[in-house]
Each structure stands twice: as structure tokens, then as C-alpha cells.
Design a protein around this motif. Structure first.
Motif, PDB file in Angstrom:
ATOM      1  N   VAL A   1      17.543  16.476 -15.136  1.00  0.00           N
ATOM      2  CA  VAL A   1      16.220  16.354 -15.757  1.00  0.00           C
ATOM      3  C   VAL A   1      15.444  17.622 -15.424  1.00  0.00           C
ATOM      4  O   VAL A   1      15.836  18.414 -14.562  1.00  0.00           O
ATOM      5  CB  VAL A   1      15.452  15.101 -15.278  1.00  0.00           C
ATOM      6  CG1 VAL A   1      16.208  13.835 -15.636  1.00  0.00           C
ATOM      7  CG2 VAL A   1      15.227  15.170 -13.773  1.00  0.00           C
ATOM      8  N   SER A   2      14.330  17.830 -16.072  1.00  0.00           N
ATOM      9  CA  SER A   2      13.526  19.028 -15.841  1.00  0.00           C
ATOM     10  C   SER A   2      12.826  18.955 -14.485  1.00  0.00           C
ATOM     11  O   SER A   2      12.562  17.881 -13.945  1.00  0.00           O
ATOM     12  CB  SER A   2      12.489  19.195 -16.951  1.00  0.00           C
ATOM     13  OG  SER A   2      11.546  18.135 -16.915  1.00  0.00           O
ATOM     14  N   GLY A   3      12.523  20.137 -13.957  1.00  0.00           N
ATOM     15  CA  GLY A   3      11.789  20.193 -12.698  1.00  0.00           C
ATOM     16  C   GLY A   3      10.403  19.591 -12.809  1.00  0.00           C
ATOM     17  O   GLY A   3       9.885  19.010 -11.854  1.00  0.00           O
ATOM     18  N   LYS A   4       9.782  19.712 -13.985  1.00  0.00           N
ATOM     19  CA  LYS A   4       8.458  19.143 -14.193  1.00  0.00           C
ATOM     20  C   LYS A   4       8.498  17.623 -14.092  1.00  0.00           C
ATOM     21  O   LYS A   4       7.599  17.003 -13.523  1.00  0.00           O
ATOM     22  CB  LYS A   4       7.922  19.573 -15.555  1.00  0.00           C
ATOM     23  CG  LYS A   4       6.520  19.053 -15.855  1.00  0.00           C
ATOM     24  CD  LYS A   4       6.025  19.540 -17.210  1.00  0.00           C
ATOM     25  CE  LYS A   4       4.626  19.010 -17.503  1.00  0.00           C
ATOM     26  NZ  LYS A   4       4.126  19.468 -18.829  1.00  0.00           N
TER      27      LYS A   4
ATOM     28  N   SER B   1       8.654  11.783 -19.321  1.00  0.00           N
ATOM     29  CA  SER B   1       9.626  11.408 -20.342  1.00  0.00           C
ATOM     30  C   SER B   1       9.999   9.932 -20.212  1.00  0.00           C
ATOM     31  O   SER B   1      10.077   9.373 -19.107  1.00  0.00           O
ATOM     32  CB  SER B   1      10.882  12.275 -20.212  1.00  0.00           C
ATOM     33  OG  SER B   1      11.513  12.055 -18.967  1.00  0.00           O
TER      34      SER B   1
ATOM     35  N   PRO C   1      17.619  18.197 -10.276  1.00  0.00           N
ATOM     36  CA  PRO C   1      17.667  19.425 -11.083  1.00  0.00           C
ATOM     37  C   PRO C   1      19.018  19.558 -11.782  1.00  0.00           C
ATOM     38  O   PRO C   1      20.070  19.316 -11.200  1.00  0.00           O
ATOM     39  CB  PRO C   1      17.464  20.533 -10.042  1.00  0.00           C
ATOM     40  CG  PRO C   1      16.739  19.878  -8.930  1.00  0.00           C
ATOM     41  CD  PRO C   1      17.238  18.472  -8.874  1.00  0.00           C
TER      42      PRO C   1
END
Length: 522
Positions: free
Chosen positions: A360-363, A325, A357
């Protein structure tokens, strides 16, 4: 008429009578109390009898229930044993041994004159070719001679065992508080010479020999050694120097190699299920057993012992390729801190940037971490222009990547054809793929621009063709999507077209896993 007054004797008699009546009254009260207590005790005894009868009845019920449960357990045990025997037959395992009932249970007490049978002892093998050697030492002046101590050592010479019985001098002070002993020759460890340790380690790790086979070979050579001792030699902490040596080999290879092939397989390590990763080429092979087969794990292995995290151009390019991102990308790329010594420092940096976490997303966190590790790999000078060739497993697809043609063709070969026309279509496509494969081999020997253009267009003709077999068409499109990886050889003619070398190298690990006796090292 007024009566005559009572005499003193009469007054005394009346006083005694009143006292006697008082005592009788007290006795009646005590007797009444005791009668009440006796009545209460009788009630308690009656209650206890009732409780005892209830408990006895409950015990009888529990005993009956216990007997019923034992019957059920015996039935389940019989069913379980039958199923175990059936599984053993399916797996072609040895049958259950038939244990004979002890004859002594039936014969009763031993009769007079019957010879007593003792328990048979294990046969202890005798050492052969024993040589005795005396080891002496010059003691300090205040030490007294305290006898000799024996120490047996087994060694291998010309594949034949020889034993040496060392007699070591012992000297001690007069009070016995301190003592010294003649030292053993160099290289002797735990009653076995250096050649025994060398041959055990070599045959297991290089020859792929299991512990059971090792024990059989060593015994055939005349050594008296147990399975426990063989395992102890293989797991000796003194072998840690080999781990440092293999890590140095990996560092040098990653700095100099133009290409590497990689593969992994399941493995057992320290009683847990893990994975062994192989990295190698024509000049080296490296193995590492861990508990993960993720891309993060593969990148950590490629660091060759380094623990750093670096945000550089290579890391940013990795983030772009993985479509990180823009918000997270800007936070990492614009911050002045770019190098971090270990994982704790890296995670602290992520917390400062609110890349955690929940925020933002874990990915995104995983991609950022992998990018920082990849940046450190490049910063260490590893895999500068090297190509990674794999079987198209996702964890290996980093940097310049090439696919194995054997695994790709296998995807087509595995298709289940229902009709003869479908099987004919599969065979025809496989024939085209292998002819194309041989064309790539000729290109590697004499790469030219004309052949390069021909191969590029010929690839489209093969993997974009339409057949009457829908599953085959779908598989061809999947392979076409990997065109850049499959045709990496056009830019790097030196790389192999397959990962057969990795498959051969890792086969030893597979054999050890199948036999359940191999000791895998990290």
C-alpha cells in the motif's frame, strides 16, 4: 729402443705437479666467479646511484611544490580572514582582537640583574560569612577515631551568600578496610545548598534567564560558582520528577479543558535542531521539545505519555476525513483486533494485514497510524469536546479546530500593494475584518441565534467580495475555505479568537534560541 723406466722419485714429482695444476685451475675458477660478482655489484651500485639521483630530484620538486602550496594557502588564509572580518562587520560582531607580539622574542636573552616575570595567576575569590560546624556520629564499638574531614557548603539566604565549613567526624576499623563519616544535613548537593538549586532552576525555566546572566547574578550575591556548575544544576537527572509532574498536568488538562491553543518554534536540543511545541490555555502551559513538527508528532504529544493504538469510532472517522483508501479501511475496520499496547504491536498488526510499504502507499500507512493514535487519545478520555485553536498550521488541524484571526488578518496585511488603489483595497478589507472581529467578541459575551445568523452571512459578504487587486481576491478565497475553522466560535463561544497566549508563552523559548545559551528540556 725402449727407454728406461721412471724412478719412484720422478713419479712422485709428476703427481705433485698434477695436483698443483688442479689447484691452479680451481683458483682460476674462483677468481673468475669473484670477478663476475664484482662486476654485478658494480652494476647494482651504478643502478642505486641512478635511483638516488632520481629521488633527490623528486624531493627537490616536491619541496618546490610544497612551497608553492604554502604560498597559495597563505593567500587563501588572508582572503578567508578578510571575508570573516567583513561578515563580522555586517553582523555587527566584535572586532578581531589585536594580539601584540611578545616582547621577549625581541629582547633576546635576559640580562643579569633583570627581574624575572612570572606568569600571572587567576584571582580566586574568597568566601565570605563562613561559619564552622562540627558534625559528630556515634560509631560502632570496633571503630577508631580517624580525624576530621572538611566540607565547604555555599547557600543563599535573603539574597546573600553564606558559607558553612562542616567538620565531619571520620571513624574507621583498625585495619582501615571500612570507615564511616558523619552525614551532611539534608538537601546539600555538591557543595551547594538547596536554595541555590531552587533559585537557579526557577530563574532559568520560569524567568527565562540565560546561563551567562545567571552566573552574573549569583556572583553578585556573593557565591563562588562556575558556569559549568550552573549548567550541571540545570541538567541534573534529579529533575526527572518535574517531567513526570508536567506530564500529569498535561493529562489532567486534556481531560478537563474545553479548549487549548497550540504553537511551535524551532529549538536546539542536545546539539541538534528540533522543535518546541506549546500546549496551553488560561490554566496551564506545557512544552515539549522533539525533532519533528509533523502531525504524527503532535498526536504523540497529545497522548500525554500513553503509547497505545486503538481502532474505534473516532479512529474510523479520522480515516474517513483523511480519505483513506477503502481497501485499507475495510481491513482495519473489519478485523477483530482493535487495541495495541505499543508501536511494535501496531506494526505487527499492519504486517498481518499486508499494510506495508510496497503493498500500500506510504500515505495510507501514515493516515492509518495517525488514526490509531487519535483513537487512543479519545479512548484515554482526552479532548472529549475540546477545540484546538492554532495559527492554521497543518499539523494542528485535528478534531474540532479553530483558526487564529490575528494570523488570518496578517495574511492580508502582508500583501504587497504596487499602486495606491491596491493599498486602499487592502486597507478597506482589513478594516472590514477587524470590525467583524469585534462583532465576534460581542457575540462571545452574549451569543444569540440572530447574531449567529448575521455573522454567518456577513462572513460571506467580506470574503467573497471582488476587488481590483487579484492577489487580495485570491487571499480572501483562501480564508473563505477556512470558514468552518474561523467561525468555530459560533458553536463554542468560550474559545479565544487568537493564539496570543501561546505566542507569549513560547517567546521564552525563542529568546533562549536566539541567545544560544538556553537549555531546553523535554
Amino acid at each position: 729402443m725402449q727407454g728406461s723406466p721412471l724412478s719412484k722419485a720422478d713419479l712422485a714429482s709428476q703427481s705433485q705437479l698434477r695436483a698443483a695444476l688442479h689447484v691452479i685451475s680451481r683458483l682460476e675458477t674462483v677468481i673468475s666467479t669473484q670477478a663476475t660478482v664484482i662486476s654485478t655489484q658494480g652494476t647494482l651500485i651504478s643502478t642505486q646511484d641512478t635511483v638516488i639521483r632520481v629521488r633527490d630530484a623528486r624531493i627537490l620538486d616536491l619541496e618546490a611544490e610544497n612551497m608553492a602550496q604554502k604560498g597559495v594557502i597563505n593567500q587563501l588564509t588572508a582572503v578567508n580572514r578578510g571575508q570573516a572580518d567583513q561578515i563580522a562587520r555586517f553582523k555587527k560582531l566584535p572586532k578581531r582582537p589585536k594580539v601584540r607580539k611578545s616582547l621577549q622574542m625581541d629582547k633576546g636573552p635576559k640580562s643579569r640583574g633583570q627581574k624575572a616575570r612570572g606568569r600571572r595567576r587567576a584571582t580566586i575569590p574568597q568566601l565570605k560569612n563562613v561559619t564552622e560546624v562540627r558534625l559528630t556520629i556515634t560509631p560502632p564499638e570496633d571503630y577508631d577515631f580517624n580525624g576530621w574531614e572538611q566540607y565547604m557548603v555555599q547557600e543563599l539566604g535573603s539574597f546573600e551568600a553564606r558559607s558553612t565549613l562542616y567538620h565531619r567526624q571520620r571513624w574507621a576499623t583498625s585495619d582501615g578496610s571500612q570507615s564511616i563519616m558523619a552525614p551532611l544535613p539534608d538537601g546539600i548537593q555538591d557543595h551547594f545548598g538547596p536554595n541555590v538549586h531552587r533559585i537557579v532552576v526557577f530563574l532559568h525555566y520560569r524567568g527565562g534567564m540565560t546561563v551567562a546572566n545567571l552566573l552574573e547574578v549569583l556572583t553578585a550575591w556573593g557565591l563562588v560558582i562556575s558556569k559549568y556548575k550552573v549548567v550541571e544544576i540545570l541538567t541534573d537527572e534529579k529533575h526527572a520528577k518535574f517531567h513526570g509532574e508536567t506530564m500529569e498536568v498535561l493529562r489532567t488538562a486534556l481531560e478537563k479543558a474545553g479548549w487549548i491553543t497550540v504553537d511551535d518554534t524551532g529549538a536546539r536540543h542536545k546539539g541538534k535542531n528540533g522543535y518546541t511545541t506549546q500546549i496551553g490555555n488560561d490554566f496551564f502551559t506545557f512544552f515539549r521539545t522533539t525533532y519533528s513538527k509533523s502531525r504524527s508528532n503532535f498526536l504523540e504529544i497529545l497522548q500525554a505519555g500513553s503509547t497505545g493504538y486503538v481502532i474505534n469510532d473516532d479512529a474510523l472517522a479520522y480515516m474517513r476525513a483523511c480519505k483513506l483508501s477503502e481497501d485499507v479501511f475495510d481491513r482495519l475496520s473489519k478485523h477483530p483486533d482493535r487495541e495495541f499496547v505499543d508501536r511494535d504491536a501496531w506494526e505487527t498488526h499492519l504486517k498481518k494485514l499486508d499494510i506495508i510499504p510496497g503493498m500500500v502507499s506510504g500515505k495510507a500507512i501514515k493516515i492509518a497510524t495517525q488514526a490509531a493514535i487519535w483513537g487512543n487519545i479519545k479512548a484515554c478520555g482526552f479532548l472529549k469536546d475540546a477545540v484546538i485553536v492554532s495559527d492554521d498550521a497543518g499539523q494542528f488541524k485535528v478534531g474540532a479546530h479553530g483558526n487564529c484571526w490575528v494570523h488570518s488578518a496578517r495574511l492580508v496585511k502582508k500583501l504587497e500593494a504596487v499602486t495606491k488603489d491596491q493599498q486602499k483595497a487592502v486597507d478597506g478589507v482589513l478594516n472590514q475584518i477587524w470590525r467583524f472581529y469585534r462583532t465576534l467578541g460581542r457575540y462571545q459575551k452574549t451569543p444569540t441565534e440572530s447574531r449567529k445568523r448575521y455573522i454567518w452571512h456577513r462572513f460571506d459578504a467580506i470574503f467573497l467580495q471582488e476587488t481590483d487587486f487579484a492577489a487580495l481576491n485570491e487571499q480572501l478565497r483562501r480564508l473563505y475555505d477556512n470558514k468552518a475553522d474561523l467561525l468555530m466560535v459560533l458553536e463554542h463561544p468560550e474559545i479565544p479568537l487568537h493564539t496570543n497566549a501561546s505566542e507569549n508563552d513560547i517567546r521564552a523559548m525563542v529568546m533562549g534560541r536566539s541567545l544560544c545559551t538556553s537549555l531546553l528540556s523535554v
